[in-house]
Design a protein around this motif. Structure first.
Motif, short mmCIF file in Angstrom:
data_model
loop_
_atom_site.label_atom_id
_atom_site.label_comp_id
_atom_site.label_asym_id
_atom_site.label_seq_id
_atom_site.Cartn_x
_atom_site.Cartn_y
_atom_site.Cartn_z
N SER A 141 -18.16 83.82 71.54
CA SER A 141 -18.69 84.82 72.46
C SER A 141 -20.33 85.01 72.02
O SER A 141 -20.44 85.46 71.11
N VAL B 118 -14.89 84.55 67.45
CA VAL B 118 -15.83 84.43 66.52
C VAL B 118 -17.33 84.72 67.12
O VAL B 118 -17.44 84.46 68.48
N THR C 84 -25.46 82.40 58.14
CA THR C 84 -24.62 81.16 57.90
C THR C 84 -23.64 81.26 56.82
O THR C 84 -22.83 80.65 56.40
C1 B12 Z 1 -33.70 90.75 64.65
C2 B12 Z 1 -33.36 89.77 63.55
C3 B12 Z 1 -33.54 90.11 62.25
C4 B12 Z 1 -34.10 91.40 61.83
C5 B12 Z 1 -32.94 92.66 62.00
C6 B12 Z 1 -31.77 92.14 61.13
C7 B12 Z 1 -30.61 92.76 61.90
N1 B12 Z 1 -29.81 92.23 62.51
O1 B12 Z 1 -30.39 93.84 61.45
C8 B12 Z 1 -35.03 91.43 60.69
C9 B12 Z 1 -36.22 91.10 60.93
C10 B12 Z 1 -34.81 92.36 59.47
C11 B12 Z 1 -34.33 90.17 60.03
C12 B12 Z 1 -34.24 89.57 58.87
C13 B12 Z 1 -33.76 88.53 58.53
N2 B12 Z 1 -33.26 87.44 59.19
CO1 B12 Z 1 -32.96 87.62 61.14
N3 B12 Z 1 -32.62 87.45 63.05
C14 B12 Z 1 -32.79 88.54 63.91
C15 B12 Z 1 -32.39 88.02 65.37
C16 B12 Z 1 -33.80 87.57 65.95
C17 B12 Z 1 -31.79 88.86 65.86
C18 B12 Z 1 -30.23 89.17 65.41
C19 B12 Z 1 -29.80 90.76 65.98
O2 B12 Z 1 -30.25 91.50 65.26
N4 B12 Z 1 -29.69 90.62 67.26
C20 B12 Z 1 -29.14 92.08 67.78
C21 B12 Z 1 -27.80 92.32 67.55
C22 B12 Z 1 -27.38 93.43 68.28
O3 B12 Z 1 -26.90 91.15 68.10
P1 B12 Z 1 -25.85 90.14 67.22
O4 B12 Z 1 -25.92 90.87 65.99
O5 B12 Z 1 -26.14 88.94 67.15
O6 B12 Z 1 -24.42 90.56 68.16
C23 B12 Z 1 -24.33 90.16 69.35
C24 B12 Z 1 -24.01 88.68 69.46
O7 B12 Z 1 -24.20 87.79 68.29
C25 B12 Z 1 -22.52 88.80 69.63
N5 B12 Z 1 -21.51 89.16 68.41
C26 B12 Z 1 -21.72 89.52 67.44
N6 B12 Z 1 -20.64 89.72 66.51
C27 B12 Z 1 -19.75 89.48 67.29
C28 B12 Z 1 -18.61 89.26 67.04
C29 B12 Z 1 -17.51 88.91 67.83
C30 B12 Z 1 -16.00 88.63 67.71
C31 B12 Z 1 -17.81 88.28 69.38
C32 B12 Z 1 -17.11 87.76 70.16
C33 B12 Z 1 -19.28 88.58 69.45
C34 B12 Z 1 -20.10 88.90 68.57
O8 B12 Z 1 -22.25 90.02 70.55
C35 B12 Z 1 -23.34 91.11 69.92
C36 B12 Z 1 -23.71 91.86 70.87
O9 B12 Z 1 -24.46 91.24 71.97
C37 B12 Z 1 -31.71 86.60 64.86
C38 B12 Z 1 -31.87 85.34 65.62
C39 B12 Z 1 -31.01 85.48 67.12
N7 B12 Z 1 -31.72 85.29 68.15
O10 B12 Z 1 -29.96 85.89 67.08
C40 B12 Z 1 -32.37 86.37 63.38
C41 B12 Z 1 -31.47 85.69 62.42
C42 B12 Z 1 -30.02 86.29 62.39
N8 B12 Z 1 -32.25 85.92 61.07
C43 B12 Z 1 -32.28 84.89 60.18
C44 B12 Z 1 -32.84 85.08 58.95
C45 B12 Z 1 -33.05 83.95 58.26
C46 B12 Z 1 -32.96 86.08 58.47
C47 B12 Z 1 -33.74 86.32 57.11
C48 B12 Z 1 -32.58 85.88 55.95
C49 B12 Z 1 -35.23 86.25 56.97
C50 B12 Z 1 -35.91 86.16 55.44
N9 B12 Z 1 -35.84 85.35 54.69
O11 B12 Z 1 -35.96 87.49 55.37
C51 B12 Z 1 -33.63 88.02 57.02
C52 B12 Z 1 -32.09 88.44 56.45
C53 B12 Z 1 -31.95 90.04 56.39
C54 B12 Z 1 -31.07 90.60 55.49
N10 B12 Z 1 -30.88 91.88 55.50
O12 B12 Z 1 -30.45 89.59 54.58
C55 B12 Z 1 -31.40 83.73 60.80
C56 B12 Z 1 -30.34 83.58 60.20
C57 B12 Z 1 -30.04 82.07 59.88
C58 B12 Z 1 -28.90 81.63 58.95
N11 B12 Z 1 -28.98 80.46 58.24
O13 B12 Z 1 -27.95 82.27 58.80
C59 B12 Z 1 -31.42 84.06 62.17
C60 B12 Z 1 -30.40 83.51 63.02
C61 B12 Z 1 -32.69 83.60 62.92
C62 B12 Z 1 -32.75 82.04 63.03
N12 B12 Z 1 -33.39 81.16 62.02
O14 B12 Z 1 -32.33 81.30 63.92
N13 B12 Z 1 -33.78 89.59 61.13
#
Ligand code: B12
Ligand code: SF4
Lengths: 237, 213
Positions: B195, B176, B150
């Motif tokens: 999306s 977004v 966020t």
């Molecule tokens: C796996 C995960 C992790 C993993 C890996 C992180 C990574 N992404 O590499 C680990 C365990 C390391 C982790 C750590 C943390 N996480 Co995390 N994590 C997740 C989780 C479960 C999934 C994210 C993910 O990787 N998904 C897989 C990828 C492929 O998907 P994606 O990036 O979301 O992209 C897809 C869509 O979002 C969309 N999309 C993405 N970009 C775009 C752009 C456009 C234009 C469009 C149309 C669509 C689109 O399409 C993509 C493909 O399908 C989410 C919750 C969730 N269900 O989403 C929380 C989440 C992101 N994490 C969260 C948090 C808080 C953390 C930590 C801060 C926790 C902590 N205190 O340590 C850390 C931060 C890490 C850092 N480096 O700073 C929060 C963020 C909340 C916030 N306020 O921002 C979330 C949302 C969980 C929650 N609380 O609900 N996390």
């Protein structure tokens, strides 16, 4: 107490079913030959490249209070607030898998090996999450030996960005923990590098202190609902 | 099996080298490039997309097909450009400033390319000004932004606001996504769409163009 831990990689149990679930794949799904191959290669790469490490620092309740207050943006009522005052031991922690894994993921994507890159990223995300359990286990054994010799102590982790603890809490947490010592840094926007890192607090105390009713206003929009499984695990011992 | 069907079949199974070789063969046999694209490659990607929706295949399978599509496009793209065949649409995409997480954004970019769109990937840690500048220079149709936390989401609003002052708003669609982003947030900042995943992103971009035509 300030500990730096090199976790044994084999202690991170990579459960295929759980990894696939995290990709939204149903348990009974039939996987293609290609898929199985990619999965196998990702596991091999992970084992070759992951460098799981953690840092754990004990703090007093009043010191944690300060850290938890963060930038003053937490939800007014939240589970951590209810739990930490009843704890018997509190430690700040951060864990990481290192940066080589993420670099490899980028390299695979750059070379057009998208499927391999995606799978390695997914395995790494799962493993990073699992590392928090290893950190909790580590602290549990440490305090059982030294400071609080009771077997009923349960250690669970809570992290900024989850369950009402605002993500900006990372700033005060980093000031107190200083995980730069194991290579984890925080940027202005509270994003940690390496990406596959998790930070938070480990709270020890009788299992009961970790139980709460998940009916906070922010629970309405929560899709993770990880508290449910954590509380079930507590009851199962 | 007819050549274009063979291209489609091999693409669905992720055999990138075969797809590239068959595409060359089709070109040599004087099959028009847009026919190879639509009835071979895109037909194959659509079939994989359908199987993906029905849980018959999963994301890695789709990504293998996308790689095969890319290798064929290397053969086809110069011919499409030379023949003046219009591209489906141009998307500028990136992870916003301070956001170093790019897997989600990469997946969206790959799937959009697979669906036949031209994608300009700006990478991660992209400042608002760069999204606007490149979209303007490239005459893009869509700007796509991704955020993991966020704390980096406000840059999305900066881009929308800057698009307004630079006269791009309305002409360039803004989309977004990312884990903490929601439909409500997109609405609040004035973005055109949100999306939740890559497949949905493709549908959304397709819908922009069908609304326009
Ligand atoms: C796996 C995960 C992790 C993993 C890996 C992180 C990574 N992404 O590499 C680990 C365990 C390391 C982790 C750590 C943390 N996480 Co995390 N994590 C997740 C989780 C479960 C999934 C994210 C993910 O990787 N998904 C897989 C990828 C492929 O998907 P994606 O990036 O979301 O992209 C897809 C869509 O979002 C969309 N999309 C993405 N970009 C775009 C752009 C456009 C234009 C469009 C149309 C669509 C689109 O399409 C993509 C493909 O399908 C989410 C919750 C969730 N269900 O989403 C929380 C989440 C992101 N994490 C969260 C948090 C808080 C953390 C930590 C801060 C926790 C902590 N205190 O340590 C850390 C931060 C890490 C850092 N480096 O700073 C929060 C963020 C909340 C916030 N306020 O921002 C979330 C949302 C969980 C929650 N609380 O609900 N996390
Ligand atoms: S429902 Fe979600 S937000 Fe609420 S306590 Fe459980 S995990 Fe936290």
């Amino acid at each position: 107490m300030r500990l730096i831990v090199d976790f044994a990689q084999e202690d991170i149990k990579l459960l295929q079913k759980e990894i696939l679930r995290s990709q939204g794949i149903p348990d009974k799904a039939e996987l293609s030959e290609n898929f199985e191959k990619i999965y196998g290669e990702a596991i091999k790469l992970f084992q070759e490249l992951a460098k799981p490490k953690g840092i754990i620092t004990g703090v007093t309740i009043s010191r944690f209070e300060e850290v938890f207050r963060g930038e003053g943006l937490n939800e007014k009522e939240n589970p951590v607030e209810e739990i930490y005052r009843k704890s018997s031991y509190i430690a700040l922690f951060a864990v990481t898998l290192g940066s080589v894994l993420s670099e490899k993921v980028t390299e695979l994507f750059d070379n057009g090996d998208y499927a391999d890159g995606y799978m390695l990223d997914s395995v790494s995300s799962y493993a990073a999450d699992k590392l928090t359990y290893l950190a909790a286990k580590h602290l549990q054994s440490e305090i059982a030996d030294k400071e609080t010799p009771t077997s009923s102590q349960r250690v669970l982790c809570y992290c900024p960005g989850y369950c009402g603890w605002h993500i900006s809490g990372q700033k005060k947490l980093f000031e107190a923990l200083r995980p730069e010592e194991i290579g984890i840094t925080l940027n202005e926007s509270c994003l940690m590098s390496p990406i596959k890192s998790v930070s938070g607090v480990l709270i020890a105390g009788p299992g009961k202190i970790h139980e709460f009713v998940n009916s906070y206003p922010f629970c309405n929009t929560c899709t993770a609902r990880t508290c449910i499984k954590r509380m079930q695990n507590l009851k199962q011992g | 099996m007819e050549l274009l069907s063979q291209i489609s079949f091999n693409l669905q199974n992720g055999f990138d080298e075969t797809v590239a070789a068959l595409t060359k063969e089709a070109v040599e046999k004087q099959i028009p490039p847009d026919e190879i694209l639509n009835n071979g490659l895109i037909a194959g990607m659509n079939a994989v997309g359908e199987k993906f929706k029905n849980h018959e295949v999963f994301l890695p399978d789709v990504l293998l097909a996308a790689r095969a599509m890319n290798s064929a496009m290397e053969v086809l793209k110069p011919l499409l450009i030379k023949g003046g065949i219009p591209i489906k649409g141009k998307v500028v995409i990136g992870s916003v400033k301070d956001d170093l997480h790019d897997i989600g954004k990469n997946l969206v970019a790959i799937l959009l390319k697979g669906a036949g769109f031209e994608v300009i990937d700006l990478g991660n840690d992209v400042p608002a000004e760069k999204f606007i500048r490149i979209a303007s220079e490239e005459n893009a149709d869509v700007i796509g932004m991704s955020a993991l936390l966020t704390t980096t989401m406000p840059v999305m609003k900066e881009v929308v606001d800057m698009a307004k002052t630079e006269g791009l708003y309305g002409r360039v669609r803004i989309m977004v996504g990312g884990a903490p982003v929601s439909k409500e947030y997109a609405l609040e900042i004035g973005a055109d769409a949100y999306s939740y995943d890559g497949a949905n992103a493709v549908e959304t971009v397709e819908s922009f163009f069908s609304k326009d035509s």
